[in-house]
Write a protein that holds these residues in place. Structure first.
Motif, PDB file in Angstrom:
ATOM      1  N   PRO A 164       0.829  -1.201   0.000  1.00 37.29           N
ATOM      2  CA  PRO A 164       0.000   0.000   0.000  1.00 37.29           C
ATOM      3  C   PRO A 164       0.867   1.256   0.000  1.00 37.29           C
ATOM      4  O   PRO A 164       2.051   1.200   0.314  1.00 37.29           O
ATOM      5  N   ALA A 165       0.265   2.368  -0.339  1.00 37.32           N
ATOM      6  CA  ALA A 165       0.993   3.633  -0.430  1.00 37.32           C
ATOM      7  C   ALA A 165       1.620   4.006   0.907  1.00 37.32           C
ATOM      8  O   ALA A 165       1.070   3.717   1.962  1.00 37.32           O
ATOM      9  N   SER A 166       2.777   4.654   0.835  1.00 40.54           N
ATOM     10  CA  SER A 166       3.483   5.052   2.045  1.00 40.54           C
ATOM     11  C   SER A 166       2.849   6.260   2.726  1.00 40.54           C
ATOM     12  O   SER A 166       3.150   6.555   3.876  1.00 40.54           O
ATOM     13  N   HIS A 167       1.993   6.988   2.029  1.00 35.53           N
ATOM     14  CA  HIS A 167       1.239   8.103   2.627  1.00 35.53           C
ATOM     15  C   HIS A 167      -0.120   8.186   1.955  1.00 35.53           C
ATOM     16  O   HIS A 167      -0.327   7.656   0.872  1.00 35.53           O
ATOM     17  N   SER A 168      -1.059   8.828   2.613  1.00 35.10           N
ATOM     18  CA  SER A 168      -2.422   8.851   2.098  1.00 35.10           C
ATOM     19  C   SER A 168      -2.731  10.082   1.248  1.00 35.10           C
ATOM     20  O   SER A 168      -3.784  10.145   0.638  1.00 35.10           O
ATOM     21  N   ALA A 201      -8.960  12.284   0.005  1.00 33.55           N
ATOM     22  CA  ALA A 201      -9.521  10.946   0.200  1.00 33.55           C
ATOM     23  C   ALA A 201     -10.040  10.393  -1.113  1.00 33.55           C
ATOM     24  O   ALA A 201     -10.108   9.189  -1.307  1.00 33.55           O
ATOM     25  N   SER A 202     -10.405  11.294  -2.028  1.00 32.10           N
ATOM     26  CA  SER A 202     -10.951  10.886  -3.310  1.00 32.10           C
ATOM     27  C   SER A 202     -10.694  11.986  -4.334  1.00 32.10           C
ATOM     28  O   SER A 202     -10.646  13.164  -3.982  1.00 32.10           O
ATOM     29  N   ARG A 217      -9.126  15.235   2.945  1.00 38.58           N
ATOM     30  CA  ARG A 217      -9.121  14.341   4.111  1.00 38.58           C
ATOM     31  C   ARG A 217      -9.376  15.134   5.392  1.00 38.58           C
ATOM     32  O   ARG A 217      -9.996  14.644   6.312  1.00 38.58           O
ATOM     33  N   LYS A 218      -8.895  16.378   5.404  1.00 40.60           N
ATOM     34  CA  LYS A 218      -8.987  17.204   6.608  1.00 40.60           C
ATOM     35  C   LYS A 218     -10.405  17.719   6.848  1.00 40.60           C
ATOM     36  O   LYS A 218     -10.940  17.605   7.939  1.00 40.60           O
ATOM     37  N   THR A 219     -11.024  18.293   5.825  1.00 43.32           N
ATOM     38  CA  THR A 219     -12.347  18.918   5.992  1.00 43.32           C
ATOM     39  C   THR A 219     -13.496  18.056   5.480  1.00 43.32           C
ATOM     40  O   THR A 219     -14.650  18.376   5.733  1.00 43.32           O
TER      41      THR A 219
END
Length: 115
Positions: free
Chosen positions: A49-53, A57-58, A84-86
Motif C-alpha cells: 500500500p501507499a506510504s502516505h495517504s 480521500a478521493s 481528508r482534513k475537511t
C-alpha cells in the motif's frame, strides 16, 4: 494464508497495468517538463500500500457545459479532490474545450472567503 496471498497476487496483477500506465504518464510529464521542479532526472518510488495517504480521500471529475459568461457554449471539466482534513470537495483545476484543445484556466489572484 496461501489463499490470501494468491488473492492478493491476483488483485495486484490486475491493478498492475493501471498503475504502470499512471507511472508512464508521470514519467512523460516529467520528461516533457510540464511541471516546474520535476524533469527527466527526477526519480520517484511507489509502494503498495501507499506510504502516505495524500491530501485527498478521493479525486473525481465533473463534466459540465457553460451556459453564460466568457466561455458560453463551451464544454468544461473540473478536477476535484475531497479533502481528508475537511471532508469537503475542492476544485483543483477547471479545463475548457477550446476548439478541440483542452486548456486549463489559471487560478484567480483574488481570495474569496468560503461560502
Amino acid at each position: 494464508m496461501k489463499k490470501f496471498m494468491l488473492i492478493l497476487a491476483i488483485v495486484s496483477s490486475q491493478s498492475g497495468c493501471a498503475i504502470s500506465s499512471k507511472i508512464d504518464a508521470v514519467n512523460t510529464a516529467a520528461d516533457q517538463k510540464k511541471f516546474e521542479g520535476i524533469d527527466k532526472n527526477t526519480r520517484f518510488s511507489i509502494s503498495l500500500p501507499a506510504s502516505h495517504s495524500g491530501p485527498y480521500a478521493s479525486i473525481d471529475q465533473l463534466n459540465f457545459n457553460i451556459e453564460e459568461g466568457e466561455y458560453k457554449g463551451k464544454n468544461a471539466s473540473a478536477l476535484m479532490g475531497k479533502s481528508r482534513k475537511t471532508e469537503t470537495w475542492e476544485v483543483l483545476m477547471i479545463m475548457i474545450d477550446e476548439n478541440g484543445k483542452w486548456i486549463t484556466l489559471p487560478k484567480s489572484a483574488q481570495i474569496f472567503p468560503p461560502l
